[in-house]
Scaffold this motif. Structure first.
Motif, mmCIF file in Angstrom:
data_model
loop_
_atom_site.group_PDB
_atom_site.id
_atom_site.type_symbol
_atom_site.label_atom_id
_atom_site.label_comp_id
_atom_site.label_asym_id
_atom_site.label_seq_id
_atom_site.Cartn_x
_atom_site.Cartn_y
_atom_site.Cartn_z
ATOM 1 N N THR A 1 0.802 -1.230 0.000
ATOM 2 C CA THR A 1 0.000 0.000 0.000
ATOM 3 C C THR A 1 0.832 1.276 0.000
ATOM 4 O O THR A 1 0.314 2.354 -0.312
ATOM 5 C CB THR A 1 -0.920 0.020 1.227
ATOM 6 O OG1 THR A 1 -0.120 -0.049 2.420
ATOM 7 C CG2 THR A 1 -1.883 -1.162 1.199
ATOM 8 N N ALA A 2 2.118 1.174 0.362
ATOM 9 C CA ALA A 2 2.952 2.378 0.453
ATOM 10 C C ALA A 2 3.219 2.952 -0.930
ATOM 11 O O ALA A 2 3.151 2.253 -1.948
ATOM 12 C CB ALA A 2 4.275 2.047 1.150
ATOM 13 N N GLU A 3 3.581 4.256 -0.936
ATOM 14 C CA GLU A 3 3.878 4.938 -2.186
ATOM 15 C C GLU A 3 5.180 5.721 -2.059
ATOM 16 O O GLU A 3 5.622 6.039 -0.957
ATOM 17 C CB GLU A 3 2.733 5.892 -2.553
ATOM 18 C CG GLU A 3 1.401 5.204 -2.795
ATOM 19 C CD GLU A 3 0.286 6.204 -3.135
ATOM 20 O OE1 GLU A 3 0.548 7.428 -3.011
ATOM 21 O OE2 GLU A 3 -0.811 5.762 -3.488
ATOM 22 N N GLY A 4 5.754 6.016 -3.211
ATOM 23 C CA GLY A 4 6.945 6.866 -3.253
ATOM 24 C C GLY A 4 8.104 6.276 -2.484
ATOM 25 O O GLY A 4 8.426 5.094 -2.599
ATOM 26 N N GLN A 5 8.749 7.147 -1.671
ATOM 27 C CA GLN A 5 9.926 6.736 -0.920
ATOM 28 C C GLN A 5 9.592 5.639 0.089
ATOM 29 O O GLN A 5 10.386 4.731 0.320
ATOM 30 C CB GLN A 5 10.550 7.939 -0.192
ATOM 31 C CG GLN A 5 11.824 7.625 0.573
ATOM 32 C CD GLN A 5 12.948 7.120 -0.329
ATOM 33 O OE1 GLN A 5 13.102 7.585 -1.455
ATOM 34 N NE2 GLN A 5 13.713 6.154 0.156
ATOM 35 N N GLU A 6 8.402 5.713 0.704
ATOM 36 C CA GLU A 6 8.006 4.675 1.652
ATOM 37 C C GLU A 6 7.943 3.315 0.976
ATOM 38 O O GLU A 6 8.299 2.294 1.569
ATOM 39 C CB GLU A 6 6.645 4.998 2.293
ATOM 40 C CG GLU A 6 6.739 5.872 3.515
ATOM 41 C CD GLU A 6 5.524 5.713 4.420
ATOM 42 O OE1 GLU A 6 4.777 4.727 4.274
ATOM 43 O OE2 GLU A 6 5.334 6.578 5.276
ATOM 44 N N LYS A 7 7.497 3.289 -0.242
ATOM 45 C CA LYS A 7 7.441 2.042 -1.007
ATOM 46 C C LYS A 7 8.855 1.458 -1.148
ATOM 47 O O LYS A 7 9.065 0.252 -0.966
ATOM 48 C CB LYS A 7 6.843 2.317 -2.388
ATOM 49 C CG LYS A 7 6.695 1.090 -3.282
ATOM 50 C CD LYS A 7 5.451 0.306 -2.915
ATOM 51 C CE LYS A 7 5.169 -0.760 -3.951
ATOM 52 N NZ LYS A 7 3.930 -1.527 -3.634
ATOM 53 N N LYS A 8 9.823 2.325 -1.471
ATOM 54 C CA LYS A 8 11.201 1.864 -1.620
ATOM 55 C C LYS A 8 11.725 1.291 -0.305
ATOM 56 O O LYS A 8 12.395 0.256 -0.291
ATOM 57 C CB LYS A 8 12.098 3.010 -2.080
ATOM 58 C CG LYS A 8 11.801 3.517 -3.486
ATOM 59 C CD LYS A 8 12.752 4.659 -3.851
ATOM 60 C CE LYS A 8 12.468 5.187 -5.248
ATOM 61 N NZ LYS A 8 13.375 6.321 -5.595
#
Length: 673
Positions: free
Chosen positions: A354-361
């Motif tokens: 569910t994370a996006e952007g830097q959190e996804k990384k």
């Protein structure tokens, strides 16, 4: 004061904090005011001795062999109030019975002694440590002295620490020497004035107390002025009595040394007994051993924990017992910790989706690391339903700092450096500040939020603190952020685990580095922690909080008792000697009235052959130290210290320090009658 009164007060003075130091000061004071040896027994009169000294002084002046201080000679002697000398004694001044700061005359090829400040002793009648040099190499730019002289360190903190000596046994045929410029020197001009007795005077509160008040100069380099040294009222006994006084003081100081050694041995024994008692508890293999250990600890608690710092050992025991599952009673049907670890893994996988952007990384990176991580479990036995897990396994994310020095601003967001994290707390009163722009870049991987844990991996390593509510903070160099799924894992429990001695031991074993021990990012991620179920974590935290509250209460009680004992001892000494002697908290060394407060850190460790004494000291103390502490360990003069510091900063061995600060210590108000 008579012998009966002295003996009546001796016990509680000796046992008080700094009691031996109080006794030494009292002995010096009583010695030079005629109260240490019986009065009325001298068949001589110091007035006759003064007349002989005066005649000798005039002969030396006529022969141009005496260095005069004309501007001070006409000033009257000003005896201190409240001190009555024996009838055969006289008040005079060092200026009137000897030469102040004399000069030596010898051939350049003559071998002589050279004494830096580190060679001037601060213990009673200890020998000067000197090296041999050509007189021509040291005769200019240094203070001169010779056998028979008395030297006194005039600069803070060396003066307050009692650095002085009656000079004897200097190497070289002529018995002369030169050394640090931070000395006042007295040279007797008559054999009736004993250097050893003058030494007692310079170490006595009669001279020291007013000497500290009369120091001049800027805060970090205050000095005892020559005028005070030369003109302070000096109690002169007849020559024979000087010899008796010196012998009696030497005898009493030897007894003080013995008493001090006994106290140190007793303290070492107490520490050993405390450690063995706590170790027996920490390693108990059964409920019976644990119960017996607690009973033994309870029965001897007062004898084992007599000083506030002792309580820290008990805190360590509580932490180790708690985080290894031996502080709480076992439950009948506990939920296994493996279930909790599965829940954390599931929450992490959901976050990655569910994370996006830097959190996804960051989330994907965590999963990748976990797939390849191979953290070894320790040999310690945990309760059956507990599990060992790595920091990576119990965390939502473990993020390293941006390892560069941030640009500072006057107002802004707290930049948390390793020095801002101590004993489980984040100290925000002295932090550096950064701008919003800097924060956005420095915290681009993950912006800290309340409840996160900051962990230091170097200089020093292993400190941790929870980000408080309502504060915006950023990782400084050598720090890492640990974010948990707070509904699944208690951040306060993890903080207690990190503070426990067993965790700190495992961490030290995992550290790398020859000079300064530190942890790699991967090393932090691989550190293992004991994992109980979540409800048990909360109960452990509650029990630790209650026990720590009792520890704090006991430490305050001990502190109050020691403070009262020290105050009573000071009052007793003041009553017996007539002078109020202020004793510093650290009795091993009297604290100066000023202190350097800049923090110095190791940068690039120097090569073994490099001339980097300051960096070497820092390396031995986890890479950082207050400037004042480093200066004292360096042992040189303040100017030499700063010159060496500049050299080592230039070479990159020591990090560029903050602007040097020197602050005045607050002066205590005098006691009201």
């Amino acid at each position: 004061m008579d012998a009966k009164q002295f003996l009546a007060e001796f016990g509680h003075v000796a046992k008080a904090p700094g009691g031996i130091a109080h006794l030494r000061q009292m002995i010096y004071q009583l010695a030079v005011t005629g109260s240490l040896t019986p009065r009325g027994e001298s068949r001589e009169d110091a007035g006759l001795l003064l007349a002989h000294i005066g005649a000798q002084r005039q002969r030396l002046i006529r022969a141009k062999q005496y260095k005069r201080m004309v501007e001070l000679e006409s000033e009257p002697v000003c005896p201190p109030q409240g001190i009555s000398l024996p009838a055969a004694w006289r008040w005079t001044r060092l200026l009137d019975i000897g030469e102040i700061n004399p000069r030596n005359d010898a051939p350049d090829e003559q071998l002589a002694a050279f004494v830096p400040m580190s060679g001037v002793p601060q213990f009673h009648r200890a020998a000067i440590i000197a090296e041999t040099k050509r007189w021509g190499d040291i005769k200019k730019g240094y203070t001169h002295f010779a056998n028979g002289d008395v030297v006194l360190a005039k600069i803070t903190p060396c003066f307050e620490n009692g650095k002085a000596a009656a000079v004897e046994g200097l190497p070289g045929d002529a018995g002369i020497g030169a050394g640090t410029t931070e000395l006042q020197v007295f040279r007797p001009i008559h054999p009736g004035v004993l250097s050893a007795y003058v030494y007692l005077f310079l170490r006595s509160p009669l001279f020291m107390v007013e000497g500290e008040k009369n120091m001049t100069g800027t805060a970090g380099q205050k000095r005892v002025p020559t005028d005070y040294f030369a003109t302070r009222a000096f109690p002169l006994p007849p020559s024979e009595e000087q010899s008796r006084i010196v012998a009696k003081v030497d005898e009493l100081m030897a007894l003080c040394d013995q008493l001090e050694k006994q106290q140190q041995d007793r303290r070492k024994l107490q520490n050993a007994l405390r450690q063995s008692t706590l170790q027996a508890l920490a390693t108990a293999q059964s409920s019976h051993e644990l119960r017996m250990g607690w009973e033994r600890l309870q029965a001897n608690f007062g004898q084992l924990f007599s000083e506030p710092q002792d309580v820290r050992d008990f805190r360590g025991l509580v932490l180790d017992l708690a985080v290894n599952g031996r502080l709480l009673p076992s439950t009948r049907t506990p939920t296994p910790a493996s279930t909790l670890l599965d829940q954390i893994a599931e929450a992490r996988s959901k976050w990655a989706k569910t994370a996006e952007g830097q959190e996804k990384k960051e989330a994907v990176g965590m999963l990748k690391k976990l797939r390849t991580q191979q953290a070894a479990a320790p040999s310690e036995v945990l309760p059956e339903h507990w599990r060992w897990a790595s920091l990576l396994q119990v965390s939502q994310a473990v993020v390293d700092c941006h390892n560069k020095t941030a640009p500072y601003v006057n107002e802004g967001i707290h930049l948390i450096r390793t020095t801002d994290i101590r004993d489980g707390r984040m100290e925000l009163t002295k932090t550096r500040k950064i701008s919003e722009e800097t924060y956005a870049y420095w915290a681009r991987r993950m912006q800290p939020r309340a409840g996160d844990i900051f962990f230091t991996r170097e200089a020093p390593m292993g400190e941790a603190a929870i980000v408080p509510d309502g504060e915006r903070v950023c990782l400084g160099q050598r720090t890492m952020l640990i974010r948990l799924f707070n509904e699944l894992f208690s951040n306060r429990y993890l903080l207690y685990v990190i503070q426990s001695p067993s965790f700190q031991t495992r961490m030290s074993e995992a550290a790398i580095g020859m000079t300064v021990k530190h942890l790699r990012v991967g090393g932090v991620e691989d550190l293992v922690v004991p994992v109980p179920p979540r409800d048990e974590q909360d109960r452990i935290v509650q029990v630790i909080d209650r026990l720590f509250a009792l520890c704090d209460q006991h430490a305050r009680h001990l502190t109050t008792g020691l403070r009262v004992a020290a105050s009573l001892a000071s009052s007793t000494v003041a009553a017996l000697t007539g002078i109020n002697i202020e004793q510093a908290e650290d009795t091993a060394m009297k604290a100066p009235q000023t202190e350097l407060v800049s923090l110095l850190r190791l940068a690039t460790p120097p090569d073994v052959k490099a001339q980097a004494p300051l960096a070497t000291i820092l390396a031995r103390h986890q890479g950082e130290m207050a400037a004042r502490d480093l200066w004292q360990r360096f042992g040189g003069e303040i100017d030499a210290f700063y010159a060496q510091l500049k050299t080592e900063v230039t070479h990159g061995w020591i990090a560029e320090p903050e602007p040097a600060q020197v602050r005045e210590k607050p002066t205590a108000e005098p006691a009201k009658a």
